[in-house]
Structures are given as structure tokens and as C-alpha cells.
Design an enzyme around this catalytic site. Structure first.
Site, short mmCIF file in Angstrom:
data_model
loop_
_atom_site.label_atom_id
_atom_site.label_comp_id
_atom_site.label_asym_id
_atom_site.label_seq_id
_atom_site.Cartn_x
_atom_site.Cartn_y
_atom_site.Cartn_z
N GLU A 252 65.51 -24.01 50.83
CA GLU A 252 64.74 -22.80 51.12
C GLU A 252 63.46 -22.91 50.32
OE1 GLU A 252 62.71 -19.88 51.28
OE2 GLU A 252 63.98 -19.08 49.70
N CYS A 286 58.52 -16.11 48.10
CA CYS A 286 58.33 -17.09 49.16
C CYS A 286 57.89 -16.44 50.47
CB CYS A 286 59.61 -17.91 49.38
SG CYS A 286 61.07 -16.92 49.80
#
Length: 486
Positions: A252, A286
Site C-alpha cells: 500500500e 497517502c
């Protein structure tokens, strides 16, 4: 008694016989003030080998434990996050520079991740398969064994527990390497909660360390799955190393997520959503809104109102005053942010707000008159910077939003939901939010990106977690031994 006492823990490695880690100790510092607020043990490669060996030895008994017992441990862990939310949340604020509401979000999410993980042991973990032979044919899911988790500093508790909890629930042991800068709230807190929840010894090891520690964890043959959250550059290295050792890596990674504001969107609500998406936790998420794509009919007013909002947002020490933004994590991150802002202005962008800092406190920044090649638009900033680019029609919006190596999260704001849905289908993204900004996550939802943002949905929800942390085994059974011609 406090859950977290670094004075009692700084020279020890959790679940490893309470021995002094070979890497020594490191100071835990508050980025807002620079003061030392604790000490933490630092693991080296020998500690990794020892922890992985203990984890592998303990895992088989844990996998054989009744699913009701494993679920009970996870439920107790969830309750402990709620019980100690104020203490852990305070560490999130001081150690990671988060504002208090984000500390609340991290602890409440940790509780929810554990409660959801508690449902995994009772899931159906297999299926009956047709066979041309007179036998019972099954596909069943089994624990992988030892899971290595490498987690970052920005949402230290959430980004660790979302892998740790389901991996444990499904019968695995876990070796967690948190970022050294947030090793208390992102590592020690998890160790202490599971110890208090009754997790048997040897199943969870928390090894704060640097690059060499992470490399050793990826390389250790007893670790069969790596769950990594971090930058795309680091993720590529992790993926390459894992491939050399023939193990799965769930990655991720970074993002440069677009918020698309269509011509029929409510401007005030759009500006509010855009500010939240770009400035929450100083942009160190993110899923942060890294690109604001605004229809040309709204773009000028959007910039003006977003800049006004940015100018009025208070920045300071979240542990001492009520602020909207705290400090960025360290000087290196601050300097990267400022370099991207100044190079963007040098390239022709207009600084509509911000662009300055005091210590680690970076002002929320709005950049207008950007182009697709403007550095702060084209690259992931990981800071409180909102570049705004206008578009003329849906074709141009789709082309601009999709013209990125990243594909993590996408927000589209419009009164016409079906039009927004049709636009979303044209833009590669692991996550799409219609009439919301780009930062959102839930324990029950699959999470992950495409392209440079990672290897797809690998966290959240029963299906994704089972896929991530188990192996498929084909098993057949028959009453008699088959007779063969020789």
C-alpha cells in the site's frame, strides 16, 4: 496503571524473553517541540532472526486454537483500545504531531479493526469442489504462518493494526516493524494491548528499527507474507526483495489523488472538502488530495476561497493549543515540501496562500495557475499543499485525473451523481468517493490502489483480509486407496 510506560520498556523487545535489543535504544521525540518524551528499544538483524524463529515456533499452536478463543482475544483487544483511548491518543498527538481529533480517530479505528478481525475466525474458510474422481474435493484457507508488517509514521496506529489484527485473527504470528519516529503509538501500544488481551507469548513481536531491520524481515525465510505501507520508492524495493525470496508482498504505497469539482458542485462545500482533503494531518496521508481539478467556471472563485480558508487555519503544537495543523514529522520532510513549493513557483505557479514555515510548522499552501508539469502537482508532496488546475469539459477532466502514475483515491463533487459515476469509470483508482474528498477508510471496506499506489485492495473486509493472510490448499479424501495399473 498506564498502558504505556517507556521507562519500563525501552530496553526490551516484546515477546522475546524481555531481552535487551542488540540495536540499543533511541529517543522518542515530539516533532512539535523536539523534546524527548520517552525511549524505545531498537532492533537489529539478529533481533529479527530471533523474533521470527520464536514466532514460527508459536504459530502452530495458535492456528490450532479454537476459533472462539482467537475471536475472544481480538474482542478484548478492541475493548482495551476503547478503555485506553485517551492515553494512546495523547501519544499519537505528541509523537506524530497529530491534532487530538486524529488521535481519537486512530484509537477508535484500532478498536474497530480488532472487532472486525474478531469476526474472521468464524468465517467459512473453504469450499467443496466438484471432482471427476469418487472422492471429496475441498479448497481450504490456512494461515500463512508468520506475517511481517512494516508500517509508516503518518497514521502509525491505524496503518499497523489493520494488518496485525486480521493476521493474528486468522491464526498467524506477526512480526511488526514500526517507524522509529512513531514506535510507541504505532508499535509499543499494539504490543501492550495484545499482551493485556491475553494473546499467547511468541505470537506478536514489535521490532522498531531502520532500513536494515526491514530488509532482514523481508528476507527471513520464516516470514511468508509481507504487508508494507509506505512510499512507492520503498515499496518497489520491498516488492523486488520479496519476489527474490518467492514470498507475497502486499504493498500500500503513495498517492497523488485528484479531487474533481464539476461545474454544478456547491462551491462552499467543495472548498471545505478540498481544504480537509489537502490539509488534514499536514497532508501526510497517502490519500491526501494532491490535485484539485476544478471546472473553469468555478476555478477562480475556488482558488480565492480555498486560499482564504488556508490563511485562517491555525498552525501550532496540537498538544498545547487548539489548532487545525500540527508539525510535519521532521526537517527532511519539511524541506522536501518547501522545495516542491518553491520550484513550482519558479516554474510559474502563483502562490495564493502559505508557502512558509516556522520550524516544522508548515503553513497550508494553495498554488494557482499550475500546469500538469508543475512539480507540486505532478509529484506526491506529502505535505499541506493544494495545487489547483482548471478543466473545460468531462473529457479533459478524465484525461487530467487519469494522467498520473498513482491510482489510490479519487473524489468527484457534483449534484449529478450519475454523471459523477460515469466520470469515475474513466479514471483508474482503487478508491472512489462521490461527493466527498479523497481521505476516507473503514475497517469493513477493501483498501488499496493501482499503479504506483500499490498492488490493489489488500486490507479491510473479510474477503480481502482472508486473501491477504491465508494460503489456499487443495485437499481430497476418499474411502479406499486408488488401485493403479503399476
Amino acid at each position: 496503571m498506564p498502558l504505556l510506560d517507556t521507562d519500563a520498556w525501552h530496553g526490551r523487545l516484546y515477546s522475546d524473553g524481555w531481552v535487551r535489543p542488540a540495536g540499543g535504544t533511541a529517543a522518542v521525540r515530539a516533532p512539535a517541540t523536539g523534546e524527548e518524551i520517552g525511549q524505545i528499544g531498537v532492533a537489529d538483524v539478529d533481533d529479527v532472526a530471533r523474533a521470527c524463529a520464536r514466532a514460527a515456533a508459536a504459530q502452530r499452536a495458535w492456528a490450532a486454537t479454537s476459533y472462539t478463543e482467537r475471536a475472544a482475544v481480538l474482542r478484548r483487544a478492541g475493548a482495551l483500545w476503547e478503555q485506553h483511548a485517551a492515553e494512546v491518543g495523547d501519544w499519537v498527538v505528541r509523537e506524530s504531531g497529530s491534532i487530538p481529533p486524529k488521535g481519537v480517530l486512530e484509537t477508535s479505528t484500532a478498536a474497530q479493526e480488532c472487532y472486525e478481525a474478531a469476526t474472521l475466525p468464524s468465517q467459512s474458510l473453504g469450499e467443496i469442489i466438484p471432482s471427476a474422481q469418487p472422492r471429496l474435493s475441498l479448497a481450504r484457507r490456512l494461515p500463512v504462518g508468520v506475517v511481517g508488517v512494516i508500517s509508516p509514521f503518518n497514521a502509525p496506529l491505524i496503518l499497523a493494526i489493520r494488518s496485525v489484527a486480521p493476521a493474528l485473527a486468522l491464526g498467524n504470528a506477526v512480526v511488526l516493524k514500526p517507524d522509529l519516529r512513531t514506535a510507541v503509538c504505532g508499535g509499543l501500544a499494539i504490543a501492550r494491548v495484545f499482551e493485556e488481551a491475553g494473546l499467547p507469548e511468541g505470537l506478536l513481536h514489535v521490532l522498531p528499527g531502520g532500513i536494515a531491520t526491514g530488509e532482514a524481515l523481508v528476507a527471513d525465510p520464516r516470514v511468508r507474507v509481507i504487508s508494507f505501507t509506505g512510499s512507492s520508492a520503498a515499496g518497489r524495493k520491498v516488492g523486488e526483495a520479496a519476489a527474490r525470496h518467492l514470498k507475497r508482498a502486499h504493498l500500500e504505497l503513495g498517492g497523488n489523488s485528484a479531487l474533481v469539482v464539476l461545474d454544478d458542485a456547491d462551491l462552499d462545500l467543495a472548498v471545505s472538502a478540498g481544504a480537509w482533503g489537502s490539509f488534514l494531518h499536514q497532508g501526510q496521508i497517502c490519500m491526501t488530495t494532491g490535485r484539485h481539478l476544478v471546472h473553469e467556471s468555478l476555478a477562480e472563485r475556488y482558488v480565492t476561497e480555498l486560499a482564504a480558508k488556508a490563511d485562517h487555519l491555525p498552525v501550532g503544537d496540537p498538544a498545547k493549543e487548539q489548532v487545525a495543523l500540527g508539525p510535519v514529522i521532521d526537517e527532511a520532510q519539511r524541506d522536501k515540501i518547501h522545495s516542491l513549493v518553491t520550484s513550482s513557483v519558479d516554474a510559474g505557479a502563483r502562490l495564493a496562500a502559505g508557502g512558509s514555515f516556522d520550524g516544522l510548522f508548515y503553513r497550508p499552501t494553495v498554488l494557482a495557475d499550475v500546469t500538469p508539469s508543475t512539480p507540486a502537482y505532478a509529484q506526491e508532496v506529502f505535505g499541506p499543499v493544494a495545487p489547483v488546475l482548471s478543466f473545460s469539459d468531462l473529457d479533459e477532466a478524465a484525461a487530467l485525473a487519469g494522467a498520473s502514475e498513482y491510482g489510490l483515491s479519487l473524489g468527484i463533487l457534483s449534484r449529478d451523481v450519475m454523471k459523477a459515476m460515469a466520470l469515475a469509470e474513466r479514471i483508474p483508482s482503487g478508491i472512489v468517493h462521490i461527493n466527498d474528498q479523497t481521505v476516507s477508510d473503514e475497517a469493513v471496506a477493501p483498501f488499496g490502489g493501482v499503479g504506483a499506489s500499490g498492488t490493489g485492495s489488500r486490507f479491510g473486509g473479510a474477503a480481502a483480509n482472508i486473501e491477504a493472510f491465508t494460503e489456499t490448499q487443495w485437499l481430497t479424501m476418499q474411502g479406499d486407496i486408488t488401485r493403479y495399473p503399476f
